[in-house]
Motif scaffolding. Sequence first.
Motif, mmCIF file in Angstrom:
data_model
loop_
_atom_site.group_PDB
_atom_site.id
_atom_site.type_symbol
_atom_site.label_atom_id
_atom_site.label_comp_id
_atom_site.label_asym_id
_atom_site.label_seq_id
_atom_site.Cartn_x
_atom_site.Cartn_y
_atom_site.Cartn_z
ATOM 1 N N VAL A 47 0.681 -1.514 0.189
ATOM 2 C CA VAL A 47 -0.044 -0.330 0.094
ATOM 3 C C VAL A 47 0.860 1.266 -0.215
ATOM 4 O O VAL A 47 0.816 2.083 -1.103
ATOM 5 N N GLU A 48 1.811 1.798 0.713
ATOM 6 C CA GLU A 48 3.015 2.456 1.033
ATOM 7 C C GLU A 48 3.769 2.752 -0.323
ATOM 8 O O GLU A 48 3.689 3.064 -0.747
ATOM 9 N N MET A 49 4.131 1.465 -0.799
ATOM 10 C CA MET A 49 4.462 1.470 -2.697
ATOM 11 C C MET A 49 3.772 2.053 -2.790
ATOM 12 O O MET A 49 3.876 3.097 -4.225
ATOM 13 N N GLU A 50 2.319 1.722 -3.392
ATOM 14 C CA GLU A 50 1.313 2.518 -4.601
ATOM 15 C C GLU A 50 1.202 3.709 -4.126
ATOM 16 O O GLU A 50 0.959 4.879 -4.656
ATOM 17 N N GLU A 51 0.793 4.959 -3.102
ATOM 18 C CA GLU A 51 0.924 5.899 -2.495
ATOM 19 C C GLU A 51 2.304 6.412 -2.714
ATOM 20 O O GLU A 51 1.922 7.640 -3.191
ATOM 21 N N GLU B 235 10.305 -13.874 7.539
ATOM 22 C CA GLU B 235 11.103 -13.795 5.941
ATOM 23 C C GLU B 235 9.869 -12.671 5.479
ATOM 24 O O GLU B 235 8.162 -12.872 4.773
ATOM 25 N N LEU B 236 10.372 -11.097 5.243
ATOM 26 C CA LEU B 236 9.536 -10.597 4.184
ATOM 27 C C LEU B 236 9.988 -9.918 2.590
ATOM 28 O O LEU B 236 11.357 -10.426 2.382
ATOM 29 N N GLU B 237 8.990 -10.272 2.225
ATOM 30 C CA GLU B 237 9.248 -9.009 0.661
ATOM 31 C C GLU B 237 8.839 -8.372 0.397
ATOM 32 O O GLU B 237 8.349 -7.935 0.340
ATOM 33 N N VAL B 238 10.059 -7.161 0.210
ATOM 34 C CA VAL B 238 9.710 -5.902 0.286
ATOM 35 C C VAL B 238 9.673 -5.491 -0.529
ATOM 36 O O VAL B 238 10.249 -5.666 -1.727
ATOM 37 N N PRO B 239 9.020 -4.892 -1.783
ATOM 38 C CA PRO B 239 8.831 -3.779 -2.919
ATOM 39 C C PRO B 239 9.798 -3.052 -2.802
ATOM 40 O O PRO B 239 10.601 -2.361 -1.766
ATOM 41 N N ARG B 240 10.254 -2.620 -4.607
ATOM 42 C CA ARG B 240 11.747 -2.032 -4.942
ATOM 43 C C ARG B 240 11.288 -1.330 -5.638
ATOM 44 O O ARG B 240 9.958 -1.473 -6.624
ATOM 45 N N ASP B 241 11.667 0.248 -5.582
ATOM 46 C CA ASP B 241 11.626 0.809 -7.275
ATOM 47 C C ASP B 241 12.748 1.293 -7.694
ATOM 48 O O ASP B 241 13.756 1.038 -7.043
ATOM 49 N N ARG B 242 12.711 1.785 -8.558
ATOM 50 C CA ARG B 242 13.887 1.399 -10.113
ATOM 51 C C ARG B 242 14.869 2.782 -9.287
ATOM 52 O O ARG B 242 15.654 3.068 -9.342
ATOM 53 N N ASP B 243 13.996 4.006 -9.011
ATOM 54 C CA ASP B 243 15.324 4.777 -8.340
ATOM 55 C C ASP B 243 15.589 4.953 -6.955
ATOM 56 O O ASP B 243 16.287 6.190 -6.403
ATOM 57 N N GLY B 244 14.938 4.262 -5.899
ATOM 58 C CA GLY B 244 15.100 4.021 -5.185
ATOM 59 C C GLY B 244 15.395 4.758 -3.415
ATOM 60 O O GLY B 244 15.347 4.834 -2.801
ATOM 61 N N SER B 245 13.684 5.854 -3.812
ATOM 62 C CA SER B 245 13.028 6.664 -3.284
ATOM 63 C C SER B 245 12.228 6.049 -2.891
ATOM 64 O O SER B 245 11.905 7.606 -1.453
ATOM 65 N N PHE B 246 11.395 4.784 -2.438
ATOM 66 C CA PHE B 246 10.548 4.949 -1.649
ATOM 67 C C PHE B 246 11.484 4.054 0.208
ATOM 68 O O PHE B 246 12.198 3.596 0.152
#
Length: 423
Positions: free
Chosen positions: A60-64, A98-109
């Motif tokens: 949800v945080e990644m979507e926001e 164990e978590l799967e943490v989403p990433r974004d391309r520019d690393g600003s998340f």
Amino acid sequence: MTDHDVAVVTPSDETSEERPDRSLAEQLVDQARSDGRNLVGPGGLLSDLTKQVLETGLEVEMEEHLGYPKHAVEGRNGGNSRNGTRSKTVITEIGPIELEVPRDRDGSFEPETVRKNQRRLDGVDSMVISLTAKGLTTGEVEAHLAEVYSTNISRETISKITDRVLGELAEWQNRPLDRVYPVIFIDAIVVKIRDGQVANRPVYAAIGVTVDGQRDILGLWVGTGGEGAKYWLQVLTEIKNRGVEDACIVVCDGLKGLPESIEATWPLAIVQTCVLHLIRNTFRLASRADWDKMARDLRPVYTAVNEADAAARLDEFHTIWGNRYPAIQSLWKNAWAEFVPFLDYSPEIRRVIYSTNAIESLNARFRRATRARGHFPNEQAALKCLYMVVRSLDPKGTGQERWMNRWKPALNAFAITFEGRLF
């Protein structure tokens, strides 16, 4: 505090609409049982649910952060976008997950659910501090977490976790205090500190009863050598410099020179020796076989209506016991000047100042927390341990609430006796 800080479970005022759906929980439990899964432990139902909740929060945080949901068309070729996930193990109150943490391309998340570089949920740190405050050593906390939660946290990490309270301790120790306290209780305990060599060091503590009836621990100070009136003067002066202009009654033990230190700080304060301490010291000089009879003969002294009545009852007491225990006569003679102010007050005030039970029970908590450690490497380590005990007292406030409910009659008596000083 032992009899005033017992946490009592009170009925929740949540409405049924605010509570989680019980039927959903029952379905999950039934499903886990039918699949042969445990409810707790590694791979258990609770672990899986915690994993799903945390990962959903991260998603949800990644979507926001990106401004569009996963697989949405508007995300294609739109600048920053998802870049898969990375695995991360976090320690929780129910064990490692164990978590799967989403990433974004520019690393600003920058997620808040589980922050970057965060390896433990905040509840784990609170648990470590709570266990330490209850007297467990770093080794015992390490073993407890490994045994109960299958979580490996080193002693060094545990020490670093507890170090986080040091900033809070400094702020607490220097906070402004009330202008006046109807009663201040003062006492000291001894702890062992290794500063070159292991030595007994006094830790001075003060509890103030506010006009509203709250018992406020004013501070902790580590002294040198034995407990002394000169260091008490320094402690009391610091309390005064933090805003305490007046104290009506200061209750203390019979340390030589302490009344002069109190008078130098608050000239109008009345120094009251702890009556319970005086009675205990009386028994200490007598055979245990005589305690019951002696208690009955001593009670008329400290329940007398005035000083003259108390002196007469004390003479009767000495007539019975003086020849057998002559040291008791000297004990009461030396303490009489600090004892008699007690007789000038109404029963409501007498009940408040009869003993230093409030601070004695605090000292009992301190001793329980320090006993297992043997000694501390330095003053800071000792203060850190004792402060964690302070912050863990009466977590729900029920003890404080009961005390305040009984405070009103005493406050009225204080307001009359010390007219113009409280308000």
